[in-house]
Design a protein around this motif. Structure first.
Motif, PDB file in Angstrom:
ATOM      1  N   ILE A   1      78.302  77.329  97.708  1.00  0.00           N
ATOM      2  CA  ILE A   1      78.547  76.564  98.939  1.00  0.00           C
ATOM      3  C   ILE A   1      78.208  75.109  98.655  1.00  0.00           C
ATOM      4  O   ILE A   1      77.063  74.777  98.339  1.00  0.00           O
ATOM      5  N   SER A   2      79.213  74.249  98.755  1.00  0.00           N
ATOM      6  CA  SER A   2      79.077  72.842  98.371  1.00  0.00           C
ATOM      7  C   SER A   2      78.838  71.940  99.581  1.00  0.00           C
ATOM      8  O   SER A   2      78.890  72.381 100.732  1.00  0.00           O
ATOM      9  N   LYS A   3      78.564  70.683  99.289  1.00  0.00           N
ATOM     10  CA  LYS A   3      78.412  69.616 100.292  1.00  0.00           C
ATOM     11  C   LYS A   3      77.241  69.845 101.258  1.00  0.00           C
ATOM     12  O   LYS A   3      77.296  69.452 102.417  1.00  0.00           O
ATOM     13  N   ILE A   4      76.187  70.487 100.776  1.00  0.00           N
ATOM     14  CA  ILE A   4      75.051  70.757 101.677  1.00  0.00           C
ATOM     15  C   ILE A   4      74.256  69.501 101.991  1.00  0.00           C
ATOM     16  O   ILE A   4      73.373  69.521 102.853  1.00  0.00           O
ATOM     17  N   ASP A   5      74.562  68.397 101.298  1.00  0.00           N
ATOM     18  CA  ASP A   5      73.836  67.153 101.542  1.00  0.00           C
ATOM     19  C   ASP A   5      74.333  66.401 102.769  1.00  0.00           C
ATOM     20  O   ASP A   5      73.676  65.466 103.230  1.00  0.00           O
ATOM     21  N   ILE A   6      75.488  66.808 103.322  1.00  0.00           N
ATOM     22  CA  ILE A   6      76.054  66.038 104.437  1.00  0.00           C
ATOM     23  C   ILE A   6      76.088  66.857 105.729  1.00  0.00           C
ATOM     24  O   ILE A   6      76.861  66.549 106.641  1.00  0.00           O
ATOM     25  N   ILE A   7      75.260  67.895 105.812  1.00  0.00           N
ATOM     26  CA  ILE A   7      75.231  68.704 107.032  1.00  0.00           C
ATOM     27  C   ILE A   7      73.939  68.443 107.812  1.00  0.00           C
ATOM     28  O   ILE A   7      72.944  67.984 107.258  1.00  0.00           O
ATOM     29  N   THR A   8      73.987  68.749 109.100  1.00  0.00           N
ATOM     30  CA  THR A   8      72.823  68.560 109.958  1.00  0.00           C
ATOM     31  C   THR A   8      71.819  69.687 109.736  1.00  0.00           C
ATOM     32  O   THR A   8      72.113  70.687 109.067  1.00  0.00           O
ATOM     33  N   VAL A   9      70.659  69.541 110.333  1.00  0.00           N
ATOM     34  CA  VAL A   9      69.627  70.578 110.236  1.00  0.00           C
ATOM     35  C   VAL A   9      70.130  71.885 110.836  1.00  0.00           C
ATOM     36  O   VAL A   9      69.911  72.974 110.273  1.00  0.00           O
ATOM     37  N   GLU A  10      70.820  71.784 111.981  1.00  0.00           N
ATOM     38  CA  GLU A  10      71.355  72.990 112.632  1.00  0.00           C
ATOM     39  C   GLU A  10      72.416  73.652 111.761  1.00  0.00           C
ATOM     40  O   GLU A  10      72.450  74.884 111.618  1.00  0.00           O
TER      41      GLU A  10
ATOM     42  N   GLY B   1      74.852  91.669  98.076  1.00  0.00           N
ATOM     43  CA  GLY B   1      74.725  91.823  96.636  1.00  0.00           C
ATOM     44  C   GLY B   1      75.283  90.666  95.834  1.00  0.00           C
ATOM     45  O   GLY B   1      75.288  90.701  94.600  1.00  0.00           O
ATOM     46  N   TYR B   2      75.769  89.632  96.515  1.00  0.00           N
ATOM     47  CA  TYR B   2      76.352  88.481  95.826  1.00  0.00           C
ATOM     48  C   TYR B   2      75.304  87.428  95.511  1.00  0.00           C
ATOM     49  O   TYR B   2      74.370  87.219  96.294  1.00  0.00           O
ATOM     50  N   ASP B   3      75.474  86.754  94.385  1.00  0.00           N
ATOM     51  CA  ASP B   3      74.689  85.557  94.109  1.00  0.00           C
ATOM     52  C   ASP B   3      75.299  84.419  94.920  1.00  0.00           C
ATOM     53  O   ASP B   3      76.522  84.228  94.914  1.00  0.00           O
ATOM     54  N   VAL B   4      74.452  83.664  95.610  1.00  0.00           N
ATOM     55  CA  VAL B   4      74.913  82.537  96.434  1.00  0.00           C
ATOM     56  C   VAL B   4      74.110  81.298  96.046  1.00  0.00           C
ATOM     57  O   VAL B   4      72.880  81.323  96.073  1.00  0.00           O
ATOM     58  N   LEU B   5      74.823  80.220  95.691  1.00  0.00           N
ATOM     59  CA  LEU B   5      74.186  78.964  95.329  1.00  0.00           C
ATOM     60  C   LEU B   5      74.592  77.888  96.328  1.00  0.00           C
ATOM     61  O   LEU B   5      75.762  77.792  96.717  1.00  0.00           O
ATOM     62  N   LEU B   6      73.624  77.067  96.741  1.00  0.00           N
ATOM     63  CA  LEU B   6      73.890  75.950  97.640  1.00  0.00           C
ATOM     64  C   LEU B   6      73.831  74.672  96.809  1.00  0.00           C
ATOM     65  O   LEU B   6      72.823  74.391  96.164  1.00  0.00           O
ATOM     66  N   THR B   7      74.913  73.894  96.816  1.00  0.00           N
ATOM     67  CA  THR B   7      75.009  72.781  95.884  1.00  0.00           C
ATOM     68  C   THR B   7      75.436  71.476  96.553  1.00  0.00           C
ATOM     69  O   THR B   7      76.017  71.464  97.638  1.00  0.00           O
ATOM     70  N   SER B   8      75.131  70.401  95.855  1.00  0.00           N
ATOM     71  CA  SER B   8      75.592  69.066  96.231  1.00  0.00           C
ATOM     72  C   SER B   8      75.799  68.282  94.951  1.00  0.00           C
ATOM     73  O   SER B   8      74.938  68.286  94.067  1.00  0.00           O
ATOM     74  N   THR B   9      76.938  67.618  94.840  1.00  0.00           N
ATOM     75  CA  THR B   9      77.191  66.826  93.634  1.00  0.00           C
ATOM     76  C   THR B   9      76.287  65.591  93.573  1.00  0.00           C
ATOM     77  O   THR B   9      76.226  64.928  92.541  1.00  0.00           O
ATOM     78  N   ASP B  10      75.574  65.292  94.671  1.00  0.00           N
ATOM     79  CA  ASP B  10      74.599  64.202  94.661  1.00  0.00           C
ATOM     80  C   ASP B  10      73.212  64.668  94.219  1.00  0.00           C
ATOM     81  O   ASP B  10      72.276  63.871  94.155  1.00  0.00           O
ATOM     82  N   ASP B  11      73.091  65.965  93.961  1.00  0.00           N
ATOM     83  CA  ASP B  11      71.812  66.529  93.525  1.00  0.00           C
ATOM     84  C   ASP B  11      72.070  67.332  92.255  1.00  0.00           C
ATOM     85  O   ASP B  11      72.483  68.494  92.308  1.00  0.00           O
ATOM     86  N   GLN B  12      71.843  66.698  91.114  1.00  0.00           N
ATOM     87  CA  GLN B  12      72.165  67.317  89.819  1.00  0.00           C
ATOM     88  C   GLN B  12      71.459  68.651  89.635  1.00  0.00           C
ATOM     89  O   GLN B  12      71.997  69.576  89.018  1.00  0.00           O
ATOM     90  N   GLN B  13      70.248  68.788  90.178  1.00  0.00           N
ATOM     91  CA  GLN B  13      69.501  70.042  90.013  1.00  0.00           C
ATOM     92  C   GLN B  13      70.238  71.221  90.627  1.00  0.00           C
ATOM     93  O   GLN B  13      70.229  72.316  90.068  1.00  0.00           O
ATOM     94  N   THR B  14      70.871  70.999  91.775  1.00  0.00           N
ATOM     95  CA  THR B  14      71.601  72.099  92.408  1.00  0.00           C
ATOM     96  C   THR B  14      72.838  72.464  91.603  1.00  0.00           C
ATOM     97  O   THR B  14      73.207  73.642  91.520  1.00  0.00           O
TER      98      THR B  14
END
Length: 293
Positions: A111-120, A136-149
């Motif tokens: 799931i991308s673009k988590i850096d531009i969403i609100t708290v809700e 049973g799925y692996d789920v990753l939360l990512t942002s291209t502005d956060d290299q660690q993710t």
């Protein structure tokens, strides 16, 4: 004769990675006669006229193949869905998951673009992520502005052939660009009028990332269940697949049959209602499909 793997197909040429490097090959006429289409990801035997040019002689057996996008022998699919712009869509995600599961390819949800969403919005995405992890799925939360993710993806590529897929405009090319800054991948802005991105990837090509091969594909141009039968569908939902043998009737479609383990799990809350509703929608779609002759 030398062997290798097709890493790119373009304009009738097949680029085969082998011990000598990359050899540009054409297919033999017999492939057309036998209706064999070499695909990116195929293991092939080729005859080299020199170090740069040759002809494909044989295509090895495949463990799976996708026609749109055209690629073979895929180990896993990273399904990229954005949290916003376009909004996260569990119905569309489940459609992708079913198509990938039907090919016996391991899905991983990103799931991308988590850096531009609100708290809700973040709380809602976290809830979806938790529910899909419970399936049973692996789920990753990512942002291209956060290299660690983004770096969280790297271990998944190890010795695997991975397909990147997902809705247009969710940032697949941007994620690949972050993983491999030396790549030149065209990216376009979201069309605000349509709420979706423009297709920017034109052909399938395997690129090396994290000791594996990754395909940046043009996306699934068809999301129809053209090869799935009614009795196959529940096997593409892991939470149903785990318990369907507990149903009283073999071939249970989990609609109104008595003593259905899936309906029982739904009532008990161990199967999410929206996942079951998506299953019903897909089931009806398969039933309504025009017969093929």
């Amino acid at each position: 004769m030398p062997e290798g793997k097709i890493i790119k197909a373009l304009s009738g040429f097949y680029y085969v990675k082998n011990e000598e490097g990359i050899t540009q090959c054409r297919g033999r006429g017999i492939f057309r006669l036998n209706k064999v289409t070499p695909l990116v990801g195929d293991q092939v035997v080729f005859q080299a006229e020199n170090k740069r040019e040759g002809y494909l002689m044989e295509v090895a057996g495949r463990k799976n193949d996708l026609i749109r996008p055209p690629i073979a022998n895929v180990d896993q699919a990273i399904l990229v869905f954005s949290a916003i712009q376009p909004n996260f869509n569990p119905l569309l995600l489940d459609r992708f998951l079913v198509l990938i599961e039907s090919k016996r390819i391991l899905p991983i949800i990103c799931i991308s673009k988590i850096d531009i969403i609100t708290v809700e919005e973040r709380a809602s995405i976290e809830q979806f992520a938790s529910q899909y992890r419970d399936v049973g799925y692996d789920v990753l939360l990512t942002s291209t502005d956060d290299q660690q993710t983004i770096d969280l993806l790297l271990p998944y590529f190890e010795n695997k052939l991975t397909v990147f897929a997902g809705q247009s405009g969710v940032g697949k090319s941007s994620i690949l660009q972050t993983l491999r800054p030396d790549l030149v991948i065209k990216t376009d802005e979201i069309s605000t009028h349509l709420g979706r991105g423009k297709h920017t990837t034109r052909h399938v090509e395997l690129i090396e990332i994290g000791n594996g091969l990754v395909a940046d594909t043009p996306g699934f141009s068809s999301l129809e269940f053209s090869e799935l039968e009614v009795t196959d569908l529940s096997n593409c939902f892991p939470e149903m697949r785990r318990i369907h043998e507990e149903c009283k009737f073999r071939g249970c479609t989990h609609l109104s049959e008595p003593k259905c383990a899936v309906k029982k799990a739904l009532d008990e809350g161990s199967i999410m209602e929206y996942r079951y509703e998506n299953y019903l929608e897909f089931l009806q779609e398969i039933k309504d499909r025009k017969p093929r002759y």
